[in-house]
Structures are given as C-alpha cells and as structure tokens.
Design a protein around this motif. Structure first.
Motif, PDB file in Angstrom:
ATOM      1  N   UNK A  78     -92.830-133.486  39.393  1.00  0.00           N
ATOM      2  CA  UNK A  78     -93.914-133.483  40.465  1.00  0.00           C
ATOM      3  C   UNK A  78     -94.226-131.889  40.597  1.00  0.00           C
ATOM      4  N   UNK A  79     -95.395-131.662  41.256  1.00  0.00           N
ATOM      5  CA  UNK A  79     -96.041-130.452  41.448  1.00  0.00           C
ATOM      6  C   UNK A  79     -95.317-129.330  42.181  1.00  0.00           C
ATOM      7  N   UNK A  80     -94.486-129.814  43.231  1.00  0.00           N
ATOM      8  CA  UNK A  80     -93.546-128.891  43.761  1.00  0.00           C
ATOM      9  C   UNK A  80     -92.475-127.965  43.234  1.00  0.00           C
ATOM     10  N   UNK A  81     -92.152-128.390  41.792  1.00  0.00           N
ATOM     11  CA  UNK A  81     -91.264-127.628  41.149  1.00  0.00           C
ATOM     12  C   UNK A  81     -92.150-126.225  40.526  1.00  0.00           C
ATOM     13  N   UNK A  82     -93.116-126.262  40.509  1.00  0.00           N
ATOM     14  CA  UNK A  82     -93.969-125.228  40.119  1.00  0.00           C
ATOM     15  C   UNK A  82     -94.501-124.255  41.056  1.00  0.00           C
ATOM     16  N   UNK A  83     -94.393-124.533  42.300  1.00  0.00           N
ATOM     17  CA  UNK A  83     -94.893-123.917  43.483  1.00  0.00           C
ATOM     18  C   UNK A  83     -94.430-122.424  43.287  1.00  0.00           C
ATOM     19  N   UNK A 104    -105.668-116.003  19.553  1.00  0.00           N
ATOM     20  CA  UNK A 104    -106.431-114.463  19.256  1.00  0.00           C
ATOM     21  C   UNK A 104    -106.228-113.606  20.409  1.00  0.00           C
ATOM     22  N   UNK A 105    -106.472-114.204  21.678  1.00  0.00           N
ATOM     23  CA  UNK A 105    -106.394-113.317  22.727  1.00  0.00           C
ATOM     24  C   UNK A 105    -104.842-112.693  23.126  1.00  0.00           C
ATOM     25  N   UNK A 106    -103.973-113.543  22.622  1.00  0.00           N
ATOM     26  CA  UNK A 106    -102.302-112.836  22.869  1.00  0.00           C
ATOM     27  C   UNK A 106    -102.405-111.874  21.694  1.00  0.00           C
ATOM     28  N   UNK A 107    -102.991-112.262  20.569  1.00  0.00           N
ATOM     29  CA  UNK A 107    -102.794-111.068  19.236  1.00  0.00           C
ATOM     30  C   UNK A 107    -103.681-109.905  19.647  1.00  0.00           C
ATOM     31  N   UNK A 108    -104.362-109.977  20.531  1.00  0.00           N
ATOM     32  CA  UNK A 108    -105.144-108.824  20.860  1.00  0.00           C
ATOM     33  C   UNK A 108    -104.236-107.888  22.130  1.00  0.00           C
ATOM     34  N   UNK A 109    -103.042-108.533  22.632  1.00  0.00           N
ATOM     35  CA  UNK A 109    -102.324-107.932  23.382  1.00  0.00           C
ATOM     36  C   UNK A 109    -102.416-108.412  24.962  1.00  0.00           C
ATOM     37  N   UNK A 110    -102.962-109.376  24.938  1.00  0.00           N
ATOM     38  CA  UNK A 110    -103.017-110.167  26.303  1.00  0.00           C
ATOM     39  C   UNK A 110    -101.886-111.235  26.804  1.00  0.00           C
ATOM     40  N   UNK A 111    -101.818-111.524  27.968  1.00  0.00           N
ATOM     41  CA  UNK A 111    -100.920-112.543  28.436  1.00  0.00           C
ATOM     42  C   UNK A 111    -101.858-113.759  28.624  1.00  0.00           C
ATOM     43  N   UNK A 112    -101.261-115.025  28.533  1.00  0.00           N
ATOM     44  CA  UNK A 112    -101.731-116.273  28.782  1.00  0.00           C
ATOM     45  C   UNK A 112    -100.947-116.740  29.731  1.00  0.00           C
ATOM     46  N   UNK A 113    -101.303-117.233  30.919  1.00  0.00           N
ATOM     47  CA  UNK A 113    -100.482-117.636  31.882  1.00  0.00           C
ATOM     48  C   UNK A 113    -101.257-118.747  32.858  1.00  0.00           C
ATOM     49  N   UNK A 114    -100.124-119.344  33.293  1.00  0.00           N
ATOM     50  CA  UNK A 114    -100.483-120.389  34.389  1.00  0.00           C
ATOM     51  C   UNK A 114    -100.374-120.063  35.733  1.00  0.00           C
ATOM     52  N   UNK A 115    -101.249-119.808  36.581  1.00  0.00           N
ATOM     53  CA  UNK A 115    -100.876-119.468  38.094  1.00  0.00           C
ATOM     54  C   UNK A 115    -100.736-120.803  38.847  1.00  0.00           C
ATOM     55  N   UNK A 116     -99.695-121.176  38.871  1.00  0.00           N
ATOM     56  CA  UNK A 116     -99.439-122.655  39.430  1.00  0.00           C
ATOM     57  C   UNK A 116     -99.563-122.890  40.726  1.00  0.00           C
ATOM     58  N   UNK A 117     -99.953-122.118  41.560  1.00  0.00           N
ATOM     59  CA  UNK A 117    -100.425-122.216  42.992  1.00  0.00           C
ATOM     60  C   UNK A 117    -101.820-122.747  42.911  1.00  0.00           C
ATOM     61  N   UNK A 118    -102.664-122.486  41.881  1.00  0.00           N
ATOM     62  CA  UNK A 118    -103.922-122.890  41.837  1.00  0.00           C
ATOM     63  C   UNK A 118    -103.839-124.329  41.289  1.00  0.00           C
ATOM     64  N   UNK A 119    -104.884-125.374  41.470  1.00  0.00           N
ATOM     65  CA  UNK A 119    -104.674-127.034  41.446  1.00  0.00           C
ATOM     66  C   UNK A 119    -105.894-127.290  41.234  1.00  0.00           C
TER      67      UNK A 119
END
Length: 296
Positions: free
Chosen positions: A153-158, A201-216
């Motif tokens: 359920x989406x509530x778990x990632x709010x 490749x983007x992570x290897x370049x030093x960046x983060x990869x993230x999910x902003x869970x409040x966006x849907x």
C-alpha cells in the motif's frame, strides 16, 4: 526562486489514445515552467493525425524510424539540450500523473544537486493505492531485478526518500547537467534495460538515484509493447544478457553465465518450448536482434 525549465518527453507508438490521456493529466500540473514534447516512434497507425487533431499546437517530433525506447526519447532530449532546459522528465505515454508530481521532483532536485535521477512512486492502474515500484534494485550476479515495495500500500512510503539502483523508465527526472556529463540513454537495447544502464552510469559518475515517494504517477503498463506477440519476453531475457555483458564485473560474469546456462537447460527440459530461452540468451551474447525489422 524562479522555476527551472522542464521538458516533459512522451514517446508514442501506435497508441494515441493513451498518449491523449497522458497529455490531459499533464495539462493539470501545478508546476508552470514546463514544455511537453511528444515523439512518435514511426507509428504505423493514425497516431500522428489523432494527436494533431486533439492537440493542434502540440510539439510533435515524427521519427523516421522506430529506433526503440532510447532512440525516440533521445531525439527529444537532444532538442531539450539545444534549447537549454534545466531538466528532462521522461514519461511513458501510458502514465497518468498527479498534479503535484513534477513540483515534488523538481523541488527535491533543486535542493539535492547530488541526485542524478529522481523518480516518483509508481502506482498500479487497476488499484492506484498499490505500488508498482518505488525504485528498483539490481543483482548483477544473477540479473535479478527487485521492484521496491511492489504490491504494498502506498501509505508505507509516505514521506520517504528511497535510494535505489534505478528508476523505471515510466517516469524519471534527470537534470541536463547530468546528461551533459554522462550522455544520452544507451540505444543498444531497443527495449528494456536501457534505463538500468543509464542509471548505473549516472551512479558511477557520483550521483544518487532516488525515489521521492510523495510524488505519484499511475502506470497502465506496456500497452504499446503488448501489440507485438512475444516482444516483451524476448527483449527482457535478451537484454538482461547484454546488460550484464556490458556492465558486470568479471566476478559477476563468472556467476551469471553458468546461472543462465543452467536456467536454459532446466527450461528446455521442463517447459513447453523452453529452449526459446537459450535462443534469447544467445542473441544477447551475440548482440543479435530478432525484431530488427521493427526499426523500419
């Protein structure tokens, strides 16, 4: 602070109805400084005429070939780069967005320049309280992809910011600064695993990869892909091999290749037409494409 310019890219192939619904949801966005570019990936139906009838002023790029997911999106990314947009938001045409999703993603990107790829929680169309994915992880030893919080359920990632290995290509926000450094989406796959490699490749370049869970966003799921029988299965297994071959370490490959050999043997001996998996894997090893004709 002035809103940064975002190019929203929507790729269409023989599926104008979903694209129109996607565009209707985009038009409800609370974020103001965006421009939508639709790329038609050489549709063989009346998609272009339908889209132009529904949206006479639509910014539409008509590709002369169907070069696949990455090729089509890259056409628009290159234009956005020339026109000096700050972000590109890649959006599948079978996605319906929530009005504030883009504001959420851009705000996080502005506040966290170390974030190279930012995605929303992706929810299921049949029940949009259930999560399809909130980012994914990849095991390079066995090629196993795990969609985080799948079917929960989406509530778990709010309220959560979820680090991950890659954001699904259904919806991802990438800054032009990152693209200038890392390059465009790799076009070697045609379909599936191109976003996996791009995020890697983007992570290897030093960046983060993230999910902003409040966006849907809400994802219908592979409507265009399923128009061709066997297409999804073929590219999923073939491209897994290409992905590991291109990105795995020697140790990853020493585990992965025996694993797929055993998988192929077991499938061939126990499943109806099970030897097809060995053909898929072989095409990945040799870089062949059974559906090369789709590029026409």
């Amino acid at each position: 602070m002035k809103q940064r310019r975002v190019a929203i890219i929507v790729l269409n192939y023989n599926n104008a109805a979903d694209t129109v619904e996607c565009l209707k949801s985009i038009n409800q966005l609370t974020y103001d400084n965006y421009h939508t570019i639709v790329v038609d990936n050489h549709s063989t139906d009346d998609s272009i005429s339908v889209l132009q009838r529904e949206y006479p002023s639509l910014d539409l790029i008509a590709s002369s070939i169907n070069g696949g997911y990455a090729y089509g999106n890259n056409l628009a990314i290159k234009r956005a780069r020339q026109e000096e947009y700050d972000y590109v938001c890649i959006l599948n045409n079978d996605v319906i967005v929530e009005p504030d999703f883009l504001s959420q993603l851009v705000t996080y990107g502005n506040e966290h320049p170390e974030a190279g790829v930012i995605g929303p929680r992706i929810c299921e169309y049949e029940d949009d309280s259930l999560i399809e994915s909130a980012g994914s992880t990849v095991d390079l030893n066995y090629g196993k992809v795990t969609r985080l919080f799948h079917k929960e359920n989406e509530e778990v990632v709010q309220g959560r910011i979820i680090p991950c290995d890659y954001i699904g290509g259904a919806c991802m926000l990438v800054s032009m600064e990152v693209i200038n450094q890392v390059g465009y989406i790799p076009e070697d796959y045609f379909l599936f695993y191109e976003e996996n490699e791009w995020c890697l490749k983007i992570k290897q370049a030093g960046y983060d990869v993230v999910c902003v869970a409040d966006a849907k966003v809400i994802h219908k799921g592979s409507a265009s892909i399923n128009k061709v029988s066997g297409l999804s299965e073929y590219f999923m297994y073939r491209n897994l091999v290409i992905f590991i071959r291109r990105n795995g370490t020697l140790m990853n490959k020493l585990i992965f290749y025996p694993y797929i050999a055993l998988f192929s043997l077991k499938s061939g001996m126990t499943k109806a037409d099970g030897w097809r998996f060995s053909r898929y894997f072989w095409d990945g090893i040799t870089n062949k494409n059974k559906y090369q004709n789709l590029r026409g």
